[in-house]
Motif scaffolding. Structure first.
Motif, mmCIF file in Angstrom:
data_model
loop_
_atom_site.group_PDB
_atom_site.id
_atom_site.type_symbol
_atom_site.label_atom_id
_atom_site.label_comp_id
_atom_site.label_asym_id
_atom_site.label_seq_id
_atom_site.Cartn_x
_atom_site.Cartn_y
_atom_site.Cartn_z
ATOM 1 N N ARG A 20 19.024 46.240 20.954
ATOM 2 C CA ARG A 20 20.375 46.246 20.394
ATOM 3 C C ARG A 20 21.392 45.728 21.407
ATOM 4 O O ARG A 20 22.344 45.029 21.041
ATOM 5 N N ALA A 21 21.195 46.081 22.680
ATOM 6 C CA ALA A 21 22.078 45.564 23.724
ATOM 7 C C ALA A 21 21.941 44.052 23.838
ATOM 8 O O ALA A 21 22.933 43.328 23.984
ATOM 9 N N ASN A 22 20.698 43.555 23.756
ATOM 10 C CA ASN A 22 20.466 42.111 23.781
ATOM 11 C C ASN A 22 21.158 41.428 22.612
ATOM 12 O O ASN A 22 21.722 40.337 22.757
ATOM 13 N N LYS A 23 21.111 42.067 21.457
ATOM 14 C CA LYS A 23 21.747 41.497 20.273
ATOM 15 C C LYS A 23 23.256 41.359 20.480
ATOM 16 O O LYS A 23 23.858 40.331 20.130
ATOM 17 N N ARG A 24 23.881 42.373 21.063
ATOM 18 C CA ARG A 24 25.324 42.303 21.328
ATOM 19 C C ARG A 24 25.649 41.189 22.322
ATOM 20 O O ARG A 24 26.615 40.444 22.144
ATOM 21 N N ARG A 25 24.841 41.081 23.363
ATOM 22 C CA ARG A 25 25.075 40.028 24.363
ATOM 23 C C ARG A 25 24.938 38.648 23.733
ATOM 24 O O ARG A 25 25.706 37.732 24.035
ATOM 25 N N LEU A 26 23.923 38.501 22.888
ATOM 26 C CA LEU A 26 23.723 37.213 22.222
ATOM 27 C C LEU A 26 24.900 36.873 21.309
ATOM 28 O O LEU A 26 25.312 35.718 21.217
ATOM 29 N N ALA A 27 25.442 37.885 20.637
ATOM 30 C CA ALA A 27 26.579 37.640 19.745
ATOM 31 C C ALA A 27 27.790 37.149 20.536
ATOM 32 O O ALA A 27 28.460 36.184 20.142
ATOM 33 N N TRP A 28 28.075 37.786 21.670
ATOM 34 C CA TRP A 28 29.188 37.347 22.513
ATOM 35 C C TRP A 28 28.930 35.953 23.075
ATOM 36 O O TRP A 28 29.823 35.096 23.091
ATOM 37 N N ALA A 29 27.695 35.721 23.551
ATOM 38 C CA ALA A 29 27.373 34.412 24.117
ATOM 39 C C ALA A 29 27.463 33.318 23.063
ATOM 40 O O ALA A 29 27.912 32.196 23.346
ATOM 41 N N PHE A 30 27.055 33.630 21.834
ATOM 42 C CA PHE A 30 27.161 32.654 20.748
ATOM 43 C C PHE A 30 28.617 32.294 20.491
ATOM 44 O O PHE A 30 28.959 31.122 20.287
ATOM 45 N N GLY A 31 29.500 33.286 20.501
ATOM 46 C CA GLY A 31 30.923 33.011 20.310
ATOM 47 C C GLY A 31 31.480 32.095 21.384
ATOM 48 O O GLY A 31 32.251 31.164 21.096
ATOM 49 N N VAL A 32 31.076 32.344 22.639
ATOM 50 C CA VAL A 32 31.557 31.517 23.750
ATOM 51 C C VAL A 32 31.037 30.091 23.632
ATOM 52 O O VAL A 32 31.788 29.124 23.798
ATOM 53 N N THR A 33 29.745 29.934 23.346
ATOM 54 C CA THR A 33 29.177 28.585 23.256
ATOM 55 C C THR A 33 29.734 27.821 22.051
ATOM 56 O O THR A 33 29.857 26.593 22.104
ATOM 57 N N ALA A 34 30.047 28.530 20.971
ATOM 58 C CA ALA A 34 30.679 27.858 19.837
ATOM 59 C C ALA A 34 32.037 27.296 20.243
ATOM 60 O O ALA A 34 32.421 26.190 19.831
ATOM 61 N N VAL A 142 31.092 32.123 31.789
ATOM 62 C CA VAL A 142 31.323 33.364 31.047
ATOM 63 C C VAL A 142 30.080 33.729 30.229
ATOM 64 O O VAL A 142 29.628 34.887 30.232
ATOM 65 N N ALA A 143 29.505 32.756 29.530
ATOM 66 C CA ALA A 143 28.307 33.018 28.729
ATOM 67 C C ALA A 143 27.132 33.435 29.604
ATOM 68 O O ALA A 143 26.360 34.335 29.248
ATOM 69 N N MET A 144 26.983 32.812 30.773
ATOM 70 C CA MET A 144 25.918 33.188 31.703
ATOM 71 C C MET A 144 26.083 34.622 32.176
ATOM 72 O O MET A 144 25.109 35.373 32.278
ATOM 73 N N ALA A 145 27.330 35.011 32.466
ATOM 74 C CA ALA A 145 27.588 36.379 32.914
ATOM 75 C C ALA A 145 27.211 37.387 31.838
ATOM 76 O O ALA A 145 26.697 38.477 32.137
ATOM 77 N N ILE A 146 27.436 37.031 30.589
ATOM 78 C CA ILE A 146 27.100 37.921 29.473
ATOM 79 C C ILE A 146 25.589 38.111 29.361
ATOM 80 O O ILE A 146 25.092 39.223 29.127
ATOM 81 N N LEU A 147 24.829 37.034 29.562
ATOM 82 C CA LEU A 147 23.372 37.070 29.341
ATOM 83 C C LEU A 147 22.568 37.421 30.593
ATOM 84 O O LEU A 147 21.380 37.734 30.482
ATOM 85 N N ALA A 148 23.194 37.377 31.768
ATOM 86 C CA ALA A 148 22.446 37.469 33.026
ATOM 87 C C ALA A 148 21.602 38.728 33.133
ATOM 88 O O ALA A 148 20.436 38.680 33.539
ATOM 89 N N SER A 149 22.143 39.880 32.763
ATOM 90 C CA SER A 149 21.437 41.143 32.977
ATOM 91 C C SER A 149 20.203 41.305 32.100
ATOM 92 O O SER A 149 19.340 42.131 32.404
ATOM 93 N N SER A 150 20.109 40.527 31.020
ATOM 94 C CA SER A 150 18.978 40.691 30.102
ATOM 95 C C SER A 150 18.089 39.462 30.031
ATOM 96 O O SER A 150 17.218 39.376 29.172
ATOM 97 N N ARG A 151 18.278 38.521 30.957
ATOM 98 C CA ARG A 151 17.558 37.253 30.840
ATOM 99 C C ARG A 151 16.053 37.396 31.014
ATOM 100 O O ARG A 151 15.293 36.531 30.573
#
Length: 315
Positions: A20-34, A142-151
């Motif tokens: 679930r934490a990964n899902k939240r990170r992906l949602a934020w990262a998707f918003g940034v990359t969009a 910013v997107a990298m920082a969001i995903l870094a902890s779960s990569r």
């Protein structure tokens, strides 16, 4: 004959709080990359830069890949059923493979277009190119920082992080090209930056494709030596032979192993069969670099072994 089955964890082991934490990170990262896609697309239209156009296509790939990863992370949370005994655990592998294919296609296109532009470079406005390159880099960081902890949590998250990292490096290449054009007027710098982005994309895409295909083809995990596993089992008391030994990976963190183990006849009369089964389970879970906790072992006698058809791929 006896059969032993060990299920050391739930089939949805990767699901839960981490998923679930990964899902939240992906949602934020998707918003940034969009947002990156919109910024860089405007910049590519305004400047005519190949490097920025390539980075825009790369950002579109990132955004699409993250959307696929987000969908996959939702499916992973679904529980196993009688018809889907592993649930949707393998979706993350398919998602990573799809992202790798997209990255490879972008890399090949960039290489072809970059070589063409080396001979016929268009006029690129360096200042505007620099502005859009910086905006893209900031958003990627910013997107990298969001995903870094779960990569490292699974194939899906790793592929998503690598896509954003590659895009950040591409934005850096755009910035360097812009500076070169501004200071020297060397227009081919844009095409060279595009080729650099291609060089960053292709090898990583190939690595992810190779690793995910190994899972889908049910190859033995790369750091698990089946010959060593066989020898360890054969060294256990009462074990006479091991055959039909197979190992594969269902999804990240879920290796599986099965084998037929021939034991002495008296094990089924003196009560040693359960002890042998426990010893084998402990052996494959503790003695190797890959700890295999989801195992299926069939205990049998030499008489039963002689009746079995010789259909093993790893006899």
């Amino acid at each position: 004959m006896g059969a032993g089955h060990h299920h050391g964890h739930q089939h949805t082991g990767g699901a839960g709080t981490d998923a679930r934490a990964n899902k939240r990170r992906l949602a934020w990262a998707f918003g940034v990359t969009a947002a990156i896609v919109v910024i860089q697309f405007v910049g590519a239209l305004f400047t005519g830069s190949l490097a920025l156009l390539t980075d825009t296509v790369h950002a579109i790939t990132d955004s699409t890949g993250l959307l696929v990863a987000l969908i996959a992370s939702s499916l992973v949370l679904r529980p196993a059923t009688d018809r889907r005994t592993w649930g949707f655990r393998r979706v993350e592998v398919l998602a990573a493979l799809g992202q790798a294919v997209l990255l490879l296609a972008v890399g090949i296109y960039t290489a072809i277009e970059g070589v063409r532009r080396l001979w016929t470079p268009p006029e690129i406005p360096g200042a505007e190119l620099l502005l859009f390159g910086v905006l893209g880099l900031v958003a990627n960081v910013v997107a990298m920082a969001i995903l870094a902890s779960s990569r490292a949590s699974n194939f899906n998250m790793r592929a998503a992080f690598l896509e954003v990292l590659n895009d950040a490096l591409g934005s850096l290449g755009v910035i360097v090209a812009a500076i070169v054009i501004l200071t020297t007027g060397f227009q081919q710098a844009d095409a060279l930056a595009g080729l650099l982005i291609a060089a960053l994309i292709v090898p990583r895409a190939v690595v992810i494709m190779r690793e995910t295909m190994a899972v889908l083809m049910e190859f033995t995990p790369s750091n698990l030596d089946l010959d060593a596993v066989r020898q360890h089992i054969l060294a256990l008391d009462h074990v006479k032979d091991v055959h039909d030994l197979h190992a594969s990976t269902v999804a990240t963190g879920l290796p599986t192993l099965s084998a037929h183990v021939v034991v002495k006849d008296e094990c089924f009369h003196d009560g040693h069969a359960p002890d042998v089964l426990l010893d084998i389970r402990d052996c494959v879970a503790q003695h190797f670099e890959v700890s295999v906790e989801h195992t299926t072992f069939q205990l049998e006698t030499e008489r039963f072994r002689a009746l079995e058809p010789n259909c093993s791929a790893h006899a």
